[in-house]
Design a protein around this motif. Structure first.
Motif, PDB file in Angstrom:
ATOM      1  N   PHE A 196       0.712  12.528  -3.389  1.00  0.00           N
ATOM      2  CA  PHE A 196       0.330  11.229  -4.395  1.00  0.00           C
ATOM      3  C   PHE A 196       0.129   9.940  -3.586  1.00  0.00           C
ATOM      4  CE2 PHE A 196       1.665   8.561  -7.772  1.00  0.00           C
ATOM      5  CZ  PHE A 196       0.411   9.138  -8.665  1.00  0.00           C
ATOM      6  N   LEU A 197       0.709   9.893  -2.443  1.00  0.00           N
ATOM      7  CA  LEU A 197       0.438   8.641  -1.427  1.00  0.00           C
ATOM      8  C   LEU A 197      -1.056   8.693  -0.965  1.00  0.00           C
ATOM      9  CD1 LEU A 197       3.926   7.983  -0.035  1.00  0.00           C
ATOM     10  CD2 LEU A 197       3.059   6.311  -1.555  1.00  0.00           C
ATOM     11  N   ARG A 198      -1.090   9.764  -0.350  1.00  0.00           N
ATOM     12  CA  ARG A 198      -2.342  10.009   0.319  1.00  0.00           C
ATOM     13  C   ARG A 198      -3.567   9.566  -0.728  1.00  0.00           C
ATOM     14  NH1 ARG A 198      -3.521  15.658   3.094  1.00  0.00           N
ATOM     15  NH2 ARG A 198      -3.865  16.048   0.724  1.00  0.00           N
ATOM     16  N   ALA A 199      -3.365  10.183  -1.830  1.00  0.00           N
ATOM     17  CA  ALA A 199      -4.545   9.889  -2.822  1.00  0.00           C
ATOM     18  C   ALA A 199      -4.555   8.448  -3.322  1.00  0.00           C
ATOM     19  CB  ALA A 199      -3.909  10.609  -4.074  1.00  0.00           C
ATOM     20  N   TYR A 200      -3.429   7.673  -3.345  1.00  0.00           N
ATOM     21  CA  TYR A 200      -3.473   6.234  -3.271  1.00  0.00           C
ATOM     22  C   TYR A 200      -4.101   5.513  -2.331  1.00  0.00           C
ATOM     23  CZ  TYR A 200      -2.109   1.297  -4.493  1.00  0.00           C
ATOM     24  OH  TYR A 200      -2.377   0.082  -4.643  1.00  0.00           O
ATOM     25  N   TRP A 201      -4.056   5.877  -1.043  1.00  0.00           N
ATOM     26  CA  TRP A 201      -4.822   5.334   0.153  1.00  0.00           C
ATOM     27  C   TRP A 201      -6.138   5.541  -0.103  1.00  0.00           C
ATOM     28  CZ3 TRP A 201      -3.273   2.254   4.205  1.00  0.00           C
ATOM     29  CH2 TRP A 201      -1.886   1.661   4.423  1.00  0.00           C
ATOM     30  N   GLU A 202      -6.591   6.740  -0.502  1.00  0.00           N
ATOM     31  CA  GLU A 202      -7.801   7.057  -0.412  1.00  0.00           C
ATOM     32  C   GLU A 202      -8.560   6.257  -1.653  1.00  0.00           C
ATOM     33  OE1 GLU A 202      -7.844  11.242  -0.954  1.00  0.00           O
ATOM     34  OE2 GLU A 202      -7.435  11.821   1.022  1.00  0.00           O
ATOM     35  N   HIS A 203      -7.933   6.184  -2.534  1.00  0.00           N
ATOM     36  CA  HIS A 203      -8.236   5.343  -3.861  1.00  0.00           C
ATOM     37  C   HIS A 203      -8.606   3.982  -3.536  1.00  0.00           C
ATOM     38  CE1 HIS A 203      -7.343   2.948  -7.661  1.00  0.00           C
ATOM     39  NE2 HIS A 203      -8.360   3.994  -7.898  1.00  0.00           N
ATOM     40  N   GLN A 204      -7.636   3.418  -2.575  1.00  0.00           N
ATOM     41  CA  GLN A 204      -8.040   2.009  -2.240  1.00  0.00           C
ATOM     42  C   GLN A 204      -9.090   1.706  -1.251  1.00  0.00           C
ATOM     43  OE1 GLN A 204      -6.219   0.870  -4.848  1.00  0.00           O
ATOM     44  NE2 GLN A 204      -5.282  -1.058  -3.617  1.00  0.00           N
ATOM     45  N   TYR A 205      -9.352   2.894  -0.723  1.00  0.00           N
ATOM     46  CA  TYR A 205     -10.207   2.772   0.552  1.00  0.00           C
ATOM     47  C   TYR A 205     -11.714   3.096  -0.147  1.00  0.00           C
ATOM     48  CZ  TYR A 205      -7.617   1.946   4.757  1.00  0.00           C
ATOM     49  OH  TYR A 205      -6.807   1.430   5.866  1.00  0.00           O
ATOM     50  N   GLY A 206     -11.681   4.156  -1.356  1.00  0.00           N
ATOM     51  CA  GLY A 206     -12.983   4.531  -1.494  1.00  0.00           C
ATOM     52  C   GLY A 206     -13.481   4.580  -3.106  1.00  0.00           C
ATOM     53  N   ASN A 207     -12.806   3.467  -3.909  1.00  0.00           N
ATOM     54  CA  ASN A 207     -12.939   3.560  -5.364  1.00  0.00           C
ATOM     55  C   ASN A 207     -13.583   2.244  -5.602  1.00  0.00           C
ATOM     56  OD1 ASN A 207     -11.721   6.274  -5.340  1.00  0.00           O
ATOM     57  ND2 ASN A 207     -11.545   5.996  -7.533  1.00  0.00           N
ATOM     58  N   PHE A 208     -13.956   1.100  -4.756  1.00  0.00           N
ATOM     59  CA  PHE A 208     -14.221  -0.149  -5.205  1.00  0.00           C
ATOM     60  C   PHE A 208     -15.320  -0.499  -4.199  1.00  0.00           C
ATOM     61  CE2 PHE A 208      -9.758   0.440  -5.834  1.00  0.00           C
ATOM     62  CZ  PHE A 208      -9.555   0.340  -7.271  1.00  0.00           C
ATOM     63  N   ALA A 209     -15.860  -1.539  -4.475  1.00  0.00           N
ATOM     64  CA  ALA A 209     -16.818  -2.091  -3.703  1.00  0.00           C
ATOM     65  C   ALA A 209     -16.290  -2.455  -2.206  1.00  0.00           C
ATOM     66  CB  ALA A 209     -17.546  -3.423  -4.395  1.00  0.00           C
ATOM     67  N   GLU A 210     -15.237  -3.147  -2.270  1.00  0.00           N
ATOM     68  CA  GLU A 210     -14.472  -3.154  -0.944  1.00  0.00           C
ATOM     69  C   GLU A 210     -13.184  -2.432  -0.671  1.00  0.00           C
ATOM     70  OE1 GLU A 210     -15.025  -7.789  -0.502  1.00  0.00           O
ATOM     71  OE2 GLU A 210     -14.214  -7.316  -2.558  1.00  0.00           O
TER      72      GLU A 210
END
Length: 618
Positions: free
Chosen positions: A173-187
């Motif tokens: 779950f934590l890994r998924a959050y880091w990936e979410h913050q890195y890959g789901n937005f323009a920045e």
């Protein structure tokens, strides 16, 4: 020129208390200094910096690193060191907040972060709220996660996540959050707790960077240490545990009010054990007079029964009750009478509006809506320092390097001769330009150029009355003279354009607001600085500040729903509120808001704190 340690004397003050001398001279091991309210923690740290730099105990080119919890504390400490040391010595003193320290480390060594955690240069700092986390939880199919526990896990789980000894579900779950913050937005979106973890990762996998950090700093100061989180302390351990660097931690457990934000338990014990530190307690209270100190001690003893009575060093300069509880039945009467009381005190010349602080536990915007009109009816202005201008709170803006550098120039242009503003502007520009105090030619050139610029800006301001358009032009002219690139190069907080823009836009918004209804630029800058306005702030933002008179708004069991006779963090908050005052501290109680604390009345009555009918105060 260096002096022998035994010949060194305090700079700018007559002397230090004996225990402060002991803590200052202890350089063979780390030191844990317990310093209560008004003990002069900033002055002590500035004196220790001067001692280490002026005796060569911190030899050139090694530096001193100071890490504070709040931005204004970091700035105040830096300015105090500049007052106590030569410019060359002061340049070897680096004062940061924890967040600023980690951010400049990441910006400097970002390329050393192993994949897949290396962020791009244009990452954006965000401050997620509960709803942001819940959006992620829903997208991940786990909507019932407690966001506070998850936030704590982000702050405390080291990188890389796959290598940590935690439950498999939590790891995924934590890994998924880091990936979410890195890959789901323009920045790429990073929080400061994430930046903390990234910097710790950099130091752990790049020992040469960690060794360079240790060689750079001969001493480290940790201010307001009671509010340090476990994640922040783990980073400090990574940086300096086992190194020759000597640490000085300063603070007061009785003023720990950041437990909700993750401040660790037994912080001073943990520091002492980790760094084999010597513990020393300072006893003097240089802020409050004897009657206030006696009342403060009663609360302090509820927090720590073994606390020593502080020695009051300040003199009482007012008549009448200096601590009291004002009783009101209705909210309307409460705000009306408080406003009238402040008006009476200001008119009598006993206090200036900006030195009467309204402290609240929370919800500053709500209190502003209620109390602001009552003050306005008395011809007073309530200044909500918690209010945001753009993306920055007013109180934070006033301690930004951009504001502190440009404001003295604006003040000079608006008011003509102003020795304090001139001295301030020259000192800041010398540091910004890296000029030696002994380079008379360069200093003379700076004075001439500054004089020319100030005269030109004054001419423009004389010809263009305050307005929104002219506010932008005035600010941009000052920024152009100082140089945006110089500011960015000098201050780590502005390495990323978005960070600089956030502060610049807040400055512009507030300056523009202050032009409304004003005919003179000097009046605009008075409003900008807060002169003639009654400050409103939360207790958490009042730490490190002091006021002639403090009025705590809302002493009732609804506002303080978790305050009880057993101590705890709410009792610490009450103690902090009381210790902000130099001369007077009043608590406002309104029956319409909630019930009184009978046990608190019984506690305070023996030291002279009585209830006063609010209808009689003004």
């Amino acid at each position: 020129m260096l002096v022998r340690p035994e010949d060194w004397r305090p700079q700018g003050v007559a002397d230090l208390e004996d225990r402060a001398w002991d803590a200052l001279r202890e350089t063979g091991r780390s030191v844990c200094v317990t310093a209560g309210a008004g003990a002069g923690k900033t002055e002590f740290l500035a004196q220790k910096a001067a001692y280490l730099l002026q005796t060569g105990l911190c030899p050139y080119p090694r530096r001193i690193l100071a890490i504070s919890f709040k931005r204004d504390a970091a700035l105040n400490l830096s300015l105090r060191v500049q007052q106590r040391c030569t410019p060359e010595q002061a340049r070897r003193f680096a004062s940061y907040t924890f967040d600023a320290f980690t951010k400049q480390m990441l910006d400097r060594f970002r390329m050393a972060v192993p994949a897949p955690y290396m962020p791009p240069a244009n990452y954006r700092i965000v401050f997620p709220v509960k709803g942001d986390y819940q959006d992620f939880f829903r997208s991940a199919g786990r909507p019932n996660i407690d966001h506070k526990r998850f936030e704590a896990a982000i702050a405390n789980v080291s990188l890389p996540i796959d290598d940590q000894d935690i439950k498999e579900a939590a790891r995924l779950f934590l890994r998924a959050y880091w990936e979410h913050q890195y890959g789901n937005f323009a920045e790429v979106l990073l929080t400061f707790p994430m930046i903390n973890r990234l910097v710790k990762y950099i130091l752990e996998v790049n020992p040469e960077i960690n060794q360079a950090l240790r060689l750079s700093y001969g001493a480290v100061f940790l201010d307001e240490f009671q509010d340090t989180t476990s994640a922040q302390f783990s980073l400090i351990r990574t940086c300096f545990e086992g190194a020759e660097t000597r640490l000085t931690a300063v603070g007061d457990d009785k003023q720990k009010i950041m437990g909700w934000a993750g401040a660790m338990d037994r912080s001073f014990d943990v520091f002492t054990e980790t760094f084999n530190a010597r513990r020393i307690s300072l006893l003097s209270n240089w802020r409050s007079h004897e009657e206030l100190v006696r009342v403060q001690h009663v609360i302090a003893a509820k927090i720590d029964p073994n606390v020593e009575l502080a020695i009051a060093r300040a003199n009482r300069r007012v008549d009448g009750d200096v601590v009291a509880i004002w009783d009101f039945k209705e909210r309307e009467a409460e705000v009306r009478q408080i406003a009238r009381w402040i008006r009476t005190e200001v008119d009598a010349g006993r206090v200036a509006p900006q030195d009467v602080a309204i402290l609240i536990r929370m919800k500053a915007n709500d209190v502003e809506t209620e109390l602001g009109p009552a003050l306005e009816a008395e011809g007073l202005i309530l200044r909500n320092l918690d209010r945001r201008v753009g993306d920055i709170a007013i109180q934070d803006l006033l301690t930004e390097e951009l504001f502190e550098t440009l404001f003295p120039l604006l003040r000079l242009a608006a008011s003509g001769r102003n020795p304090e503003a001139w001295t301030d502007s020259q000192a800041r520009l010398r540091i910004l330009l890296g000029l030696s105090d002994e380079d008379d030619a360069a200093l003379g050139r700076l004075q001439r150029e500054s004089g020319v610029f100030v005269r030109e800006l004054r001419a423009y301001m004389d010809e263009h009355p305050p307005a929104a358009a002219t506010a932008m032009e005035v600010l941009n002219r000052a920024l152009s003279y100082v140089g945006r690139e110089r500011l960015v190069g000098a201050f780590a907080n502005y390495q990323r354009p978005a960070d600089f823009e956030r502060v610049y836009q807040g400055f512009l918004i507030l300056l523009t607001e202050c032009t409304a209804g004003q005919a003179q630029w000097s009046d605009v800058l008075d409003r900008l600085e807060g002169l003639g306005q009654v400050p409103l702030m939360t207790i958490h933002k009042s730490k490190g500040l002091e006021f002639h008179t403090m009025i705590f708004f809302g002493l009732d069991n609804r506002t303080w729903w978790s305050l009880n006779n057993d101590g705890g963090e709410e009792m610490n908050s009450l103690f902090v509120a009381l210790t902000r005052a130099r001369q007077r501290a009043y608590f406002s109680f309104c029956l319409e808001r909630g019930r009184a604390f009978e046990w608190l009345d019984e506690l305070l009555a023996p030291v002279g704190v009585q209830h006063i009918d609010g209808d009689l105060i003004a």
